[in-house]
Each structure stands twice: as C-alpha cells, then as structure tokens.
Design a protein around this motif. Structure first.
Motif, PDB file in Angstrom:
ATOM      1  N   PHE A 236       0.842  -1.190   0.000  1.00 35.67           N
ATOM      2  CA  PHE A 236       0.000   0.000   0.000  1.00 35.67           C
ATOM      3  C   PHE A 236       0.878   1.241   0.000  1.00 35.67           C
ATOM      4  CE2 PHE A 236      -2.616   2.849   2.908  1.00 35.67           C
ATOM      5  CZ  PHE A 236      -3.408   3.321   1.874  1.00 35.67           C
ATOM      6  N   GLU A 237       0.614   2.161  -0.925  1.00 38.15           N
ATOM      7  CA  GLU A 237       1.361   3.416  -1.003  1.00 38.15           C
ATOM      8  C   GLU A 237       0.438   4.549  -1.426  1.00 38.15           C
ATOM      9  OE1 GLU A 237       4.503   3.929  -0.102  1.00 38.15           O
ATOM     10  OE2 GLU A 237       4.870   1.801   0.253  1.00 38.15           O
ATOM     11  N   ILE A 238       0.775   5.751  -0.994  1.00 42.95           N
ATOM     12  CA  ILE A 238       0.121   6.969  -1.468  1.00 42.95           C
ATOM     13  C   ILE A 238       0.981   7.494  -2.612  1.00 42.95           C
ATOM     14  CG2 ILE A 238      -0.576   9.324  -0.868  1.00 42.95           C
ATOM     15  CD1 ILE A 238      -0.728   8.348   2.078  1.00 42.95           C
ATOM     16  N   SER A 239       0.353   8.022  -3.638  1.00 48.97           N
ATOM     17  CA  SER A 239       1.107   8.570  -4.765  1.00 48.97           C
ATOM     18  C   SER A 239       2.096   9.629  -4.262  1.00 48.97           C
ATOM     19  CB  SER A 239       0.161   9.208  -5.781  1.00 48.97           C
ATOM     20  OG  SER A 239       0.888   9.977  -6.714  1.00 48.97           O
ATOM     21  N   PRO A 240       3.333   9.612  -4.756  1.00 48.53           N
ATOM     22  CA  PRO A 240       4.307  10.619  -4.323  1.00 48.53           C
ATOM     23  C   PRO A 240       4.026  12.007  -4.891  1.00 48.53           C
ATOM     24  CG  PRO A 240       5.270   9.171  -5.966  1.00 48.53           C
ATOM     25  CD  PRO A 240       3.905   8.623  -5.651  1.00 48.53           C
ATOM     26  N   THR A 241       3.097  12.112  -5.857  1.00 51.81           N
ATOM     27  CA  THR A 241       2.827  13.410  -6.473  1.00 51.81           C
ATOM     28  C   THR A 241       1.426  13.948  -6.207  1.00 51.81           C
ATOM     29  OG1 THR A 241       2.176  12.320  -8.529  1.00 51.81           O
ATOM     30  CG2 THR A 241       4.495  13.010  -8.325  1.00 51.81           C
ATOM     31  N   ASP A 242       0.483  13.094  -5.751  1.00 53.51           N
ATOM     32  CA  ASP A 242      -0.899  13.532  -5.552  1.00 53.51           C
ATOM     33  C   ASP A 242      -1.538  12.661  -4.468  1.00 53.51           C
ATOM     34  OD1 ASP A 242      -3.627  14.156  -5.666  1.00 53.51           O
ATOM     35  OD2 ASP A 242      -3.624  14.298  -7.856  1.00 53.51           O
ATOM     36  N   THR A 243      -1.890  13.252  -3.325  1.00 55.08           N
ATOM     37  CA  THR A 243      -2.433  12.482  -2.199  1.00 55.08           C
ATOM     38  C   THR A 243      -3.827  11.943  -2.467  1.00 55.08           C
ATOM     39  OG1 THR A 243      -3.268  14.494  -1.128  1.00 55.08           O
ATOM     40  CG2 THR A 243      -1.062  13.737  -0.491  1.00 55.08           C
ATOM     41  N   ASN A 244      -4.442  12.289  -3.579  1.00 56.57           N
ATOM     42  CA  ASN A 244      -5.751  11.746  -3.929  1.00 56.57           C
ATOM     43  C   ASN A 244      -5.655  10.398  -4.634  1.00 56.57           C
ATOM     44  OD1 ASN A 244      -7.401  13.903  -2.923  1.00 56.57           O
ATOM     45  ND2 ASN A 244      -6.617  15.122  -4.617  1.00 56.57           N
ATOM     46  N   PHE A 245      -4.434   9.933  -4.902  1.00 57.12           N
ATOM     47  CA  PHE A 245      -4.247   8.637  -5.557  1.00 57.12           C
ATOM     48  C   PHE A 245      -3.468   7.702  -4.640  1.00 57.12           C
ATOM     49  CE2 PHE A 245      -5.001  11.356  -9.209  1.00 57.12           C
ATOM     50  CZ  PHE A 245      -5.877  10.584  -9.953  1.00 57.12           C
ATOM     51  N   ILE A 246      -3.946   6.452  -4.578  1.00 58.46           N
ATOM     52  CA  ILE A 246      -3.257   5.430  -3.797  1.00 58.46           C
ATOM     53  C   ILE A 246      -3.042   4.200  -4.677  1.00 58.46           C
ATOM     54  CG2 ILE A 246      -4.155   6.212  -1.575  1.00 58.46           C
ATOM     55  CD1 ILE A 246      -6.193   3.865  -1.724  1.00 58.46           C
ATOM     56  N   TYR A 247      -2.102   3.370  -4.265  1.00 55.75           N
ATOM     57  CA  TYR A 247      -1.817   2.120  -4.955  1.00 55.75           C
ATOM     58  C   TYR A 247      -1.937   0.992  -3.942  1.00 55.75           C
ATOM     59  CZ  TYR A 247       0.102   5.244  -8.440  1.00 55.75           C
ATOM     60  OH  TYR A 247       0.252   6.237  -9.367  1.00 55.75           O
ATOM     61  N   ILE A 248      -2.696  -0.038  -4.299  1.00 57.14           N
ATOM     62  CA  ILE A 248      -2.868  -1.199  -3.441  1.00 57.14           C
ATOM     63  C   ILE A 248      -2.446  -2.422  -4.236  1.00 57.14           C
ATOM     64  CG2 ILE A 248      -4.504  -2.638  -2.173  1.00 57.14           C
ATOM     65  CD1 ILE A 248      -6.172  -0.130  -1.690  1.00 57.14           C
ATOM     66  N   GLY A 249      -1.587  -3.217  -3.631  1.00 58.02           N
ATOM     67  CA  GLY A 249      -1.110  -4.405  -4.313  1.00 58.02           C
ATOM     68  C   GLY A 249      -1.322  -5.653  -3.498  1.00 58.02           C
TER      69      GLY A 249
END
Length: 170
Positions: free
Chosen positions: A137-150
């Motif tokens: 799980f990570e928050i986008s390094p450029t926009d806090t409105n985007f996350i990545y779940i793996g």
C-alpha cells in the motif's frame, strides 16, 4: 500457540549500537514508516496494533475498526506531500465468530493528524487479491488523492469524497 516476539530497535550511531525501544509479545510487525521530514516520528503496525512513536512515548493510533474486530494485518502509507497525513489499509476479523478467519474484512482509513482520528474510505473497492502475505500500500508521491494497493495485482485508486474509485492497473 503463537509465541513470536516483535521488537523495534533504534541505532543513533549508524548501527554500531542498538537499543530496543519497543517490545510486543505474541505479535509480528508488518510495517514501519517514518513521518516524512521528521525521523523522530515512527509508525508501526502489527497483529492488532498500530502505534506512533514520538521520540519518547508510544501512542496507540489504531483505527476504529469495530469493537468486535481485531486487526490481522495492517499497512501504513505516508507521503511527503502532506506529512501530517497517514493512511492505513487493514484486514480484520470478527473476534466473536466461531470461525474468525472466515470473517475477514479489508478496511481503509485516512488521518490528517498523524492518527489522532480517522475517516473510513468506502471499502467496496478493495480487491480480493490482497491478504495476510500479499498486501502492499502506497500513497502517490505526487498527488495524495491517488493510492496504490497491491496483492497479486497492483491497482491505482482515486480517493474522492471518502470513496475510492478504481483506476485500473497502472
């Protein structure tokens, strides 16, 4: 019986000496994150706990998963875009069930004040491919409105009005 012991050790001299700063009996640590820009603030997650270390004290910052639920696994995400914000992706189970491991629920929480309180993000989006051994799980390094779940796959989500909208595989 599960008999593991988890601890956090800290070195202030590049690993020449180590001090144990936290010890948890019968648990595991799944994630450790530093607050961006402040290495004195540390977040850890493990079996049924999420804590923040402020350089002297450990503070329980477990999200409000429900009174009859226990965290099985949790991942923490932070971002330098907003150092006060953290998000927690956790898998929990019903402690009152006779088969608790069949009652897993995955929940996502956002805090804008280092875990002092949380907003739950709608959980209908969470893929079924994540779990105990496969959860990233990570928050986008450029926009806090985007996350990545793996898990088995990586998916990108847009957070909008406390809902997460699947943007597909990046």
């Amino acid at each position: 019986e599960y008999n593991s012991r988890a601890f956090v050790a800290l070195s202030v001299n590049r690993g020449a000496d180590w001090d144990t700063i936290h010890f948890i009996n019968k648990s595991e640590i799944f994630d450790i994150e530093f607050k961006p820009g402040n290495p004195d603030i540390l977040y850890i997650s493990g079996g049924n706990f999420v804590k923040r270390f402020d350089g002297q004290d450990w503070i329980d910052i477990k999200p409000p998963i429900g009174s009859n639920r226990a965290i099985n696994r949790a991942e923490i995400a932070v971002t330098s875009h907003n150092p006060e914000m953290l998000m927690i992706l956790c898998q929990s189970y019903d402690t009152t069930s006779t088969s608790p491991h069949t009652t897993y629920v995955t929940q996502l929480y956002r805090s804008n004040n280092m875990g002092d309180d949380y907003q739950e993000i709608t959980d209908s989006f969470i893929p079924h491919q994540i779990g105990y051994w496969k959860m990233e799980f990570e928050i986008s390094p450029t926009d806090t409105n985007f996350i990545y779940i793996g898990g088995f796959y990586v998916n990108k989500y847009l957070i909008s009005n406390n809902d997460a909208i699947n943007q597909g595989i990046p």
